[in-house]
Design an enzyme around this catalytic site. Structure first.
Site, PDB file in Angstrom:
ATOM      1  N   LYS A  27      -1.139   0.732 -22.437  1.00 52.59           N
ATOM      2  CA  LYS A  27      -1.888   1.556 -21.481  1.00 52.59           C
ATOM      3  C   LYS A  27      -2.240   0.738 -20.224  1.00 52.59           C
ATOM      4  O   LYS A  27      -1.983  -0.457 -20.155  1.00 52.59           O
ATOM      5  CB  LYS A  27      -3.155   2.095 -22.162  1.00 52.59           C
TER       6      LYS A  27
HETATM    7  C1  LIG Z   1      -2.487   6.442 -26.457  1.00 60.19           C
HETATM    8  C2  LIG Z   1      -2.967   7.834 -26.500  1.00 60.19           C
HETATM    9  C3  LIG Z   1      -3.931   8.276 -27.426  1.00 60.19           C
HETATM   10  C4  LIG Z   1      -4.392   7.446 -28.579  1.00 60.19           C
HETATM   11  O1  LIG Z   1      -4.917   6.226 -28.273  1.00 60.19           O
HETATM   12  P1  LIG Z   1      -4.874   5.041 -29.357  1.00 60.19           P
HETATM   13  O2  LIG Z   1      -5.712   3.999 -28.708  1.00 60.19           O
HETATM   14  O3  LIG Z   1      -3.445   4.635 -29.527  1.00 60.19           O
HETATM   15  O4  LIG Z   1      -5.479   5.572 -30.606  1.00 60.19           O
HETATM   16  C5  LIG Z   1      -4.392   9.577 -27.335  1.00 60.19           C
HETATM   17  N1  LIG Z   1      -3.932  10.419 -26.413  1.00 60.19           N
HETATM   18  C6  LIG Z   1      -2.999  10.044 -25.522  1.00 60.19           C
HETATM   19  C7  LIG Z   1      -2.531  11.015 -24.523  1.00 60.19           C
HETATM   20  C8  LIG Z   1      -2.476   8.755 -25.544  1.00 60.19           C
HETATM   21  O5  LIG Z   1      -1.529   8.410 -24.672  1.00 60.19           O
END
Ligand SMILES: *Cc1c(COP(=O)(O)O)cnc(C)c1O
Length: 380
Positions: free
Chosen positions: A188
């Site tokens: 991210k």
């Molecule tokens: C990455 C992501 C999540 C989940 O986050 P994690 O930290 O991996 O649990 C939820 N929604 C979206 C749209 C994402 O891209």
């Protein structure tokens, strides 16, 4: 010691340097590893960054969504509206609250966010909340969604996993509804490894989030360590969704770098748009962002020409060691959620098979960007 890199251009990458390593090492050496002063500092800094009253750090973006829905009062029998063109986390945690996800369509090929008109058409007396996704870091136009949520008494819980630093009318994504959920997963914009954050302007929601994050206990270990408490009560059947100090220390460094990271991503995204939009039948969504939205540029998504064999394009790029992805296979097509697919989602279905995600990360070199452009145009 580095892991061997199979890709010449990976989809995402983290920049590692001495300051980051030192932040983690200093925390390891401090001897206090579980949720404590660094988590508190990370929460304060993140709340300030968003202009939010509260920020509650958690173990993942998924945990953030789960707790935010529970804090919003979602429970058994409730319906929660969510786009199908989405990562599966929101749908899964809706199920874990005892509720039922109701999948909605997106606006169109240029606007891959939730369509308020479709949302309006599925609201029932059982609808409790709507979970809009700011797809790829591009903010949803919140006027219509906010208005209909207010009219029907629905909680808005933003999935802002792609959108730290994105704004709508000058306000940060994540602060546009009752609660906003962020992810610090390794790919991210603010990578920590695993981690997440919920922001809210509501004192009661914040208190419920803090309680549920740590077993429904009225004190946490850090309070007891400091002599602020010697025992606790349990007032709710909560979870262990805490963040640890090492991740918070890394998160503090990454948060300071986020504006620069997003700006670099924005420059690369602009280059992709200039070189690819309208060329060889390609189109790039979110071409008409307008003045009121700024993107966090989490994903660089192109729409392939209709009828293109996506897997052939992907393997052609992979042969040149360029990694690509698809965001996302729609949730209503997965085995677990197929029964909920009774409603047609024509735009999602039409667009999803043409989506291709290109590499995008702040540290991408100009050569890497040009290589992706040249390889993609050559593959069509
Ligand atoms: C990455 C992501 C999540 C989940 O986050 P994690 O930290 O991996 O649990 C939820 N929604 C979206 C749209 C994402 O891209």
């Amino acid at each position: 010691m580095t892991t061997e890199q199979p890709w010449r251009v990976p989809l995402a990458d983290v920049a590692v340097d001495a300051e980051l390593a030192e932040a983690a090492l200093e925390t390891v050496r401090s001897g206090w590893w579980s949720m404590g002063p660094r988590v508190e500092e990370f929460e304060r800094a993140f709340a300030d960054f968003c202009g939010a009253r509260h920020a509650v750090a958690v173990a993942s973006g998924t945990a953030a969504l789960h707790l935010a829905l529970l804090a919003a009062g979602c429970g058994p029998g409730d319906e929660v509206i969510v786009p199908s063109l989405n990562f599966v986390a929101a749908a899964n945690v809706i199920v874990h609250t005892g509720g039922e996800p109701v999948f909605c369509d997106i606006v169109g090929p240029d606007e891959l966010n939730l369509d308020p008109e479709d949302v309006e058409s599925v609201v029932t007396p059982r609808t409790k909340a709507v979970v809009p996704l700011h797809y790829g870091g591009f903010p949803c136009a919140m006027d219509a969604l906010g208005e209909l949520a207010a009219r029907h008494g629905l909680a808005v819980v933003e999935d802002a996993a792609h959108a730290p630093g994105a704004t709508w009318r000058g306000r940060a994504c994540g602060t546009l509804g009752l609660a906003g959920c962020f992810s610090f997963f390794a790919n991210k914009n603010l990578p920590v490894g695993e981690g997440g954050m919920v922001v809210t302007g509501d004192d009661e929601v914040a208190a419920r989030l803090r309680l549920l994050r740590s077993h429904g206990m009225t004190t946490v270990t850090w309070d007891r360590h400091r002599g602020h408490a010697s025992s606790y009560d349990v007032v709710s059947a909560g979870f262990n969704y805490r963040l640890d100090e090492m991740r918070a220390a890394v998160g503090l460094v990454q948060l300071r770098r986020l504006p620069q990271e997003n700006a670099s991503r924005g420059r690369i995204a602009a280059r992709y748009r200039e070189a690819l939009d309208g060329v060889n039948g390609l189109s790039l969504p979110f071409g008409r962002l307008g003045e009121e939205r700024t993107s966090a540029h989490h994903l660089a998504v192109v729409l392939l020409p209709e009828g293109t064999e996506r897997e052939r394009v992907r393997s052609t790029l992979a042969e040149r060691r360029i990694q690509t992805s698809v965001h996302y296979p729609p949730i209503h097509g997965f085995t677990r959620y197929r029964s909920a697919a009774a409603r047609p989602l024509p735009i999602t279905d039409a667009v999803a098979s043409r989506l291709l995600t290109l590499p995008l990360f702040g540290g991408m070199s100009d050569d890497q960007v040009e290589l992706v452009i040249e390889a993609l145009l050559g593959a069509l």
